[in-house]
Design a protein around this motif. Structure first.
Motif, PDB file in Angstrom:
ATOM      1  N   ASP A  80     -14.581  90.864  48.182  1.00 40.79           N
ATOM      2  CA  ASP A  80     -14.189  90.232  49.437  1.00 40.79           C
ATOM      3  C   ASP A  80     -12.732  90.587  49.700  1.00 40.79           C
ATOM      4  O   ASP A  80     -12.057  91.180  48.843  1.00 40.79           O
ATOM      5  CB  ASP A  80     -14.433  88.720  49.435  1.00 40.79           C
ATOM      6  N   ASN A  81     -12.244  90.245  50.878  1.00 43.76           N
ATOM      7  CA  ASN A  81     -10.882  90.627  51.252  1.00 43.76           C
ATOM      8  C   ASN A  81      -9.815  89.905  50.436  1.00 43.76           C
ATOM      9  O   ASN A  81      -8.637  90.282  50.486  1.00 43.76           O
ATOM     10  CB  ASN A  81     -10.639  90.354  52.741  1.00 43.76           C
ATOM     11  N   GLN A  82     -10.221  88.887  49.689  1.00 44.39           N
ATOM     12  CA  GLN A  82      -9.282  88.157  48.843  1.00 44.39           C
ATOM     13  C   GLN A  82      -9.144  88.773  47.457  1.00 44.39           C
ATOM     14  O   GLN A  82      -8.360  88.292  46.641  1.00 44.39           O
ATOM     15  CB  GLN A  82      -9.716  86.695  48.720  1.00 44.39           C
ATOM     16  N   ARG A 133      -5.846  93.244  43.397  1.00 48.87           N
ATOM     17  CA  ARG A 133      -6.882  93.859  44.238  1.00 48.87           C
ATOM     18  C   ARG A 133      -6.688  93.449  45.692  1.00 48.87           C
ATOM     19  O   ARG A 133      -6.860  94.257  46.610  1.00 48.87           O
ATOM     20  CB  ARG A 133      -8.270  93.459  43.732  1.00 48.87           C
ATOM     21  N   ARG A 134      -6.332  92.181  45.906  1.00 51.76           N
ATOM     22  CA  ARG A 134      -6.081  91.707  47.277  1.00 51.76           C
ATOM     23  C   ARG A 134      -4.912  92.474  47.903  1.00 51.76           C
ATOM     24  O   ARG A 134      -4.977  92.883  49.069  1.00 51.76           O
ATOM     25  CB  ARG A 134      -5.784  90.207  47.268  1.00 51.76           C
ATOM     26  N   SER A 135      -3.847  92.700  47.148  1.00 50.18           N
ATOM     27  CA  SER A 135      -2.694  93.439  47.664  1.00 50.18           C
ATOM     28  C   SER A 135      -3.064  94.877  47.997  1.00 50.18           C
ATOM     29  O   SER A 135      -2.596  95.437  49.001  1.00 50.18           O
ATOM     30  CB  SER A 135      -1.556  93.417  46.640  1.00 50.18           C
ATOM     31  N   VAL A 154      -9.133 101.348  42.842  1.00 49.94           N
ATOM     32  CA  VAL A 154      -9.761 102.162  43.888  1.00 49.94           C
ATOM     33  C   VAL A 154     -11.114 101.616  44.324  1.00 49.94           C
ATOM     34  O   VAL A 154     -11.548 101.853  45.452  1.00 49.94           O
ATOM     35  CB  VAL A 154      -9.891 103.632  43.416  1.00 49.94           C
ATOM     36  N   GLY A 155     -11.777 100.853  43.483  1.00 43.40           N
ATOM     37  CA  GLY A 155     -13.092 100.325  43.835  1.00 43.40           C
ATOM     38  C   GLY A 155     -13.063  99.464  45.080  1.00 43.40           C
ATOM     39  O   GLY A 155     -13.920  99.602  45.962  1.00 43.40           O
ATOM     40  N   ILE A 156     -12.092  98.564  45.170  1.00 41.49           N
ATOM     41  CA  ILE A 156     -12.029  97.689  46.340  1.00 41.49           C
ATOM     42  C   ILE A 156     -11.606  98.469  47.576  1.00 41.49           C
ATOM     43  O   ILE A 156     -12.029  98.156  48.690  1.00 41.49           O
ATOM     44  CB  ILE A 156     -11.081  96.482  46.108  1.00 41.49           C
ATOM     45  N   LEU A 157     -10.804  99.517  47.412  1.00 44.41           N
ATOM     46  CA  LEU A 157     -10.420 100.354  48.545  1.00 44.41           C
ATOM     47  C   LEU A 157     -11.631 101.082  49.109  1.00 44.41           C
ATOM     48  O   LEU A 157     -11.838 101.120  50.325  1.00 44.41           O
ATOM     49  CB  LEU A 157      -9.353 101.358  48.123  1.00 44.41           C
TER      50      LEU A 157
END
Length: 218
Positions: free
Chosen positions: A125-127, A158-160, A202-205
């Motif tokens: 999620d975006n958080q 990850r949020r940053s 990189v996963g969240i990106l």
């Protein structure tokens, strides 16, 4: 986590394994560390924290080490130190703040970063929280690897990372089409850079960029 495609094993590991009485402890691990880091783009196999050859690198046995698997390359991953040094308080280690292999110990994992199918269950999620559509995998993420520790730095980092992408998109003019920029980022983060390194977390990106590409194509 992201998918890790194993390369050929280092020659030093193959030769050592063929030596009578060889075990993991007696192995010179310099070449092994280098191979593992290169194929993982210098990221921890679990949390995607950046790791370097001579700093904070542990060699993890995905399945708990035994006489049969201790020198099998497909069972070996490079991981971070899992906060062992960061959360040492007054000389006493706070194990509840450990992550990755340091938290996992010999507990069996069901989710495997070497499985494409397993990695396709991952989303965020975006958080900055990490999820899996598989309940058993989610338990691994939360309780075995502690990758969503609410008091640790992983979720915030990850949020940053994803917020930087969100901010750049927010700077586009209303008349600008975001799709070309998203496609450019998608290509950039799909592979390593000129130094053979992936972007940290990189996963969240990838997840966010792919989500936005689908949205803009609708």
């Amino acid at each position: 986590m992201i998918y890790i495609q194993k390369s050929r094993e280092p020659e030093s590991l193959r030769k050592h394994r063929a030596t009578p009485g060889a075990d993991f402890d007696s192995l010179d691990k310099a070449e092994l560390r280098e191979f593992l880091l290169k194929e993982q783009g210098y990221l921890c196999a679990y949390c995607m924290r950046k790791i370097r050859l001579q700093k904070d690198v542990k060699i993890e046995h995905y399945e708990a080490r035994n006489d049969d698997n201790q020198l099998i390359y497909s069972n070996l991953l490079a991981v971070c130190d899992g906060n062992q040094r960061l959360y040492e308080e007054n000389g006493k280690v706070n194990k509840n703040r450990f992550t990755c292999d340091s938290m996992k110990g010999n507990t069996k994992l069901h989710i495997n970063p070497q499985s494409k199918a397993d990695m396709e269950t991952i989303y965020y999620d975006n958080q900055g929280k990490l999820y899996s559509r598989d309940k058993t995998f989610q338990d691994d993420i939360d309780n075995v690897l502690n990758l969503n520790d609410p008091f640790g730095y992983l979720v915030g980092n990850r949020r940053s990372a994803v917020q930087a992408i969100i901010n750049k998109l927010g700077q586009l003019k209303q008349t600008q089409d975001a799709l070309p920029l998203l496609q450019k980022w998608s290509k950039k983060y799909a592979d390593t850079d000129s130094n053979g390194e992936y972007e940290e977390y990189v996963g969240i990106l990838r997840w966010y960029i792919d989500k936005q590409i689908r949205k803009h194509r609708m």
